[in-house]
Structure formats: C-alpha cells, structure tokens
Motif scaffolding. Sequence first.
Motif, short mmCIF file in Angstrom:
data_model
loop_
_atom_site.label_atom_id
_atom_site.label_comp_id
_atom_site.label_asym_id
_atom_site.label_seq_id
_atom_site.Cartn_x
_atom_site.Cartn_y
_atom_site.Cartn_z
N LYS A 19 -86.58 19.22 -64.06
CA LYS A 19 -86.44 17.75 -64.00
C LYS A 19 -86.75 17.13 -65.36
O LYS A 19 -86.05 16.22 -65.81
CB LYS A 19 -87.34 17.16 -62.93
CG LYS A 19 -87.15 15.67 -62.82
CD LYS A 19 -87.87 15.06 -61.67
CE LYS A 19 -87.59 13.56 -61.68
NZ LYS A 19 -88.29 12.87 -60.63
N ASN A 20 -87.77 17.61 -66.02
CA ASN A 20 -88.13 17.09 -67.34
C ASN A 20 -87.02 17.33 -68.36
O ASN A 20 -86.74 16.49 -69.20
CB ASN A 20 -89.43 17.74 -67.81
CG ASN A 20 -89.91 17.16 -69.11
OD1 ASN A 20 -90.30 16.00 -69.18
ND2 ASN A 20 -89.89 17.96 -70.16
N GLU A 21 -86.38 18.48 -68.28
CA GLU A 21 -85.34 18.84 -69.26
C GLU A 21 -84.01 18.13 -69.03
O GLU A 21 -83.34 17.77 -69.99
CB GLU A 21 -85.11 20.36 -69.24
CG GLU A 21 -86.25 21.16 -69.79
CD GLU A 21 -86.48 20.95 -71.28
OE1 GLU A 21 -85.50 20.85 -72.04
OE2 GLU A 21 -87.65 20.90 -71.68
N VAL A 22 -83.59 17.97 -67.77
CA VAL A 22 -82.25 17.44 -67.50
C VAL A 22 -82.25 16.09 -66.80
O VAL A 22 -81.19 15.53 -66.55
CB VAL A 22 -81.37 18.46 -66.73
CG1 VAL A 22 -81.22 19.74 -67.52
CG2 VAL A 22 -81.89 18.73 -65.35
N GLY A 23 -83.42 15.57 -66.47
CA GLY A 23 -83.49 14.23 -65.90
C GLY A 23 -83.57 14.17 -64.39
O GLY A 23 -84.25 13.32 -63.85
N GLU A 24 -82.83 15.04 -63.70
CA GLU A 24 -82.90 15.04 -62.25
C GLU A 24 -82.42 16.38 -61.70
O GLU A 24 -81.59 17.06 -62.30
CB GLU A 24 -82.09 13.90 -61.65
CG GLU A 24 -80.60 13.98 -61.95
CD GLU A 24 -79.84 12.87 -61.28
OE1 GLU A 24 -79.37 13.09 -60.15
OE2 GLU A 24 -79.71 11.80 -61.88
N LEU A 25 -82.96 16.73 -60.56
CA LEU A 25 -82.62 18.02 -59.95
C LEU A 25 -81.18 18.06 -59.44
O LEU A 25 -80.63 19.13 -59.23
CB LEU A 25 -83.60 18.33 -58.82
CG LEU A 25 -85.05 18.50 -59.23
CD1 LEU A 25 -85.93 18.76 -58.02
CD2 LEU A 25 -85.22 19.59 -60.27
N GLY A 26 -80.56 16.90 -59.25
CA GLY A 26 -79.18 16.84 -58.81
C GLY A 26 -78.20 17.42 -59.82
O GLY A 26 -77.05 17.67 -59.49
#
Length: 173
Positions: A97-104
């Motif tokens: 989540k921290n790296e790409v913004g959201e788990l989606g």
Amino acid sequence: MRYTVLTFLLLVVISQSYGQALEETLKKMGIELYPPTKSAGNYLKAVRTGNLLFLAGHVSTRADGTPITGKLGKDLTIEQGYEAARITGISLLSTIKNEVGELGRVKRIVKLTGFVNSTPEFTDHPKVVNGCSDLLVALWGDKGKHARSAVGMAALPSNYAVEIEMIVELEDQ
C-alpha cells in the motif's frame, strides 16, 4: 480520443472502488495496515520493475514494533508460527500500500518465499507459511493464490520466527 479518456476515468473509478472494498475486507478481518518500517540496511523494502513489485524479506514484527522471535520446534508451536507468518503478511500488505497507493492496484500475488526459524527436526514449514498464504487468499481469492517456497533456516536475523519475501504483479497504470 474522448473514448480513451472516458475509459481511463472509468478504470480509475473501478480501481478505487475495488481498493476500498479490499480495505473494508481487511477491517472486517480485524486488520489495520500501518506505515512500514525503514529498511535495516542499504536496501529498499520494495523495488518495482515494469508491472512487478519485488518485496524484500519482511520479518515477524507486530504493528507496534514488538518482534515475534524463537525457533519453531523448540520455542514456538505451529499455531504460533502460523500467526507470526500472518502478521508478516500484514507487514507485506502495508509495504504494498505504501509503495503503490492502494491494494486495488494488485493484479495478482505471484510468489512467496517463506523462511522459518526452526530446529533441524522441525518439518512443518509449509504449515507455518500458510499463515501468510491464507491471508492473501482470504483477501484476493484466486488472485491471491501464488507459487511458494517454505524452507527452514538454522537462524534468522535477531532470532525472528519468520521472514517472507514476495513478488506482486500490478495492474497497468
């Protein structure tokens, strides 16, 4: 051109809704993601190349920083090891989540490598690493199923019970 922009906007809305649904699923599971810790050396917690995100080994540490230490087969039961692997999975999710913004943004979980701090006689490493695998499948279903290795180690840094690294495929941006 207009069709491309509308398609892009629709995909963004769908992705955000999917990401929110995943966050709700985590809440229902009693899981809260947290800011990941800094790496302990001259390496990154995650590296992205193309649509693949490679996560460095994450160790069994609770959100409050409390370590889960000990050897399976001596200090810890399979159930305690399973929980340590599950908690390590939550740490991995927090880093994603921290790296790409959201788990989606996750298209699928590709591969896990689980290292279990264990005695030479202990042979249930897969049952321990299932703690992380089961979490990923509970969250993503078939997209959470992955290739995996689960191996025993004579020792892990600072006597951590479990260390897991992961490869994740991301949706196109």
